[in-house]
Design an enzyme around this catalytic site. Structure first.
Site, short mmCIF file in Angstrom:
data_model
loop_
_atom_site.label_atom_id
_atom_site.label_comp_id
_atom_site.label_asym_id
_atom_site.label_seq_id
_atom_site.Cartn_x
_atom_site.Cartn_y
_atom_site.Cartn_z
CG ASP A 33 -1.82 1.21 1.30
OD1 ASP A 33 -2.44 1.30 2.36
OD2 ASP A 33 -1.85 1.91 0.39
CG ASP A 218 -3.62 4.62 -2.02
OD1 ASP A 218 -4.73 5.01 -1.30
OD2 ASP A 218 -3.05 3.79 -1.76
#
Ligand SMILES: NCc1ccc(-c2ccco2)nc1
Length: 329
Positions: A33, A218
């Protein structure tokens, strides 16, 4: 040290991309992430119910795990999910890139959506360490710790629609993208891989200036959440597109022709997001109505997730705080 490559495997509907890491010799599949900065893992200290179906890190089985006395973590994400627990250090190996003394956040509580997502056993946070939630002493990310010994202070994301890709640390594999990377400056004040977005164009249409919002890259967000200026202009070109309350966002007929979207990254590169990648998935069993991979957010910065990564190979340079992009090979 050196460099390391791991295969990034999409979950169903490309909800997230998972890769294996080793923690104290235990191999655990994790969600990488670039939008957060905690490395936390499912553990044998969770309730039996929470552990069910997961690979659970067992600190007592690692000969190199050391408890960080008095330390704790608690994190919540934009989708309402979260995790909390205690902290220690251990050796982490990701495809050959190794860090000793990496902060391992050992979950003792996780939200229901993590429990039910049995393919994922935790997150490897790859944003800047200033966002790390460990208290009382904030900890560094794997990449931050690895940087000094990596061949190059970089990691790359090569994520594909419905196919395996890769995450690589310490090297930029130029066979994975077309042409050369275009680099943009990263604004590190927020702790995200954040850059300016000043304009966009839809298909072959004219370039339109945006109201100067920024965006983050992201990998931990499934969709591309963009400003209403971009989203409105885009879907005005898609017949049958409309906000669909029951689906929770903009949908369109699965037969719709989706134009490409070009978005400015850092002021000197127009990143192409393929129309095909913006067709996220059907919302009904007959495959009549499809959910848009591009959705609106009022958040500033915008949150450009996996939909963008499916069209763009992305390199994250922690040496000079820049982000590089090029179309996939
Ligand atoms: N953007 C961080 C993030 C990543 C994954 C998740 C998640 C929830 C359930 C399964 O996975 N939530 C937030």
């Amino acid at each position: 040290s050196g460099s390391g490559t791991v295969t990034a495997t999409p979950e169903s509907q490309d909800v997230e991309y998972l890769a294996p890491i080793s923690i104290g010799g235990q191999s655990i599949v994790m969600d990488f992430d670039s939008g957060s900065s905690d490395l936390w893992v499912f553990s044998t200290q969770l309730s039996a119910t929470a552990q069910k179906g997961h690979t659970n890190f067992d600190t007592t089985k690692s000969t190199t795990f050391k408890t960080m006395t008095g330390a704790a973590f608690s994190i919540s994400y934009g989708d309402g999910s979260g995790a909390a627990g205690t902290v220690g250090t251990d050796t982490v190996n990701i495809g050959g890139a190794t860090v000793t003394g990496q902060a391992i956040e050992v979950a003792t509580a996780v939200s229901s959506s993590f429990v039910s997502d049995t393919n994922s056993n935790g997150l490897v946070g790859l944003a800047f360490s200033k966002l790390n939630t460990v208290s009382p002493t904030q900890q560094k990310t794997f990449f931050d710790n690895a940087m000094a010994t990596l061949a190059q202070p970089v990691f790359t994301a090569d994520l594909r629609k419905g196919a395996v890709g890769s995450y690589e640390f310490g090297n930029i594999d130029s066979t994975k993208f077309n042409g050369s990377l275009s680099w943009a400056a990263v604004n590190t004040t927020t702790g995200f891989w954040q850059f300016s977005n000043s304009k966009f164009s839809v298909g072959t249409g004219a370039t339109t200036a945006t109201d100067g919002t920024q965006a983050i890259a992201d990998t931990g967000t499934t969709l591309m959440l963009a400003s209403s200026a971009i989203v409105t202009a885009y879907y005005s070109q898609v017949s049958g597109a409309a906000n669909d309350a029951s689906a929770g966002g903009i949908t369109f007929p699965c037969t719709a022709t989706l134009p490409d979207l070009n978005v400015d990254v850092g002021g000197n590169y127009m990143a192409l997001v393929r129309g095909d990648d913006i067709n996220y998935a059907p919302v009904d069993s007959t495959g009549t109505t499809c959910f848009g991979g591009l959705q609106a957010t009022t958040n500033d910065p915008q949150i450009w997730g996996d939909i963008m990564f499916k069209s763009q190979f992305v390199a994250f340079n922690g040496g000079n705080n820049s982000i590089g992009m090029a179309p996939h090979q």
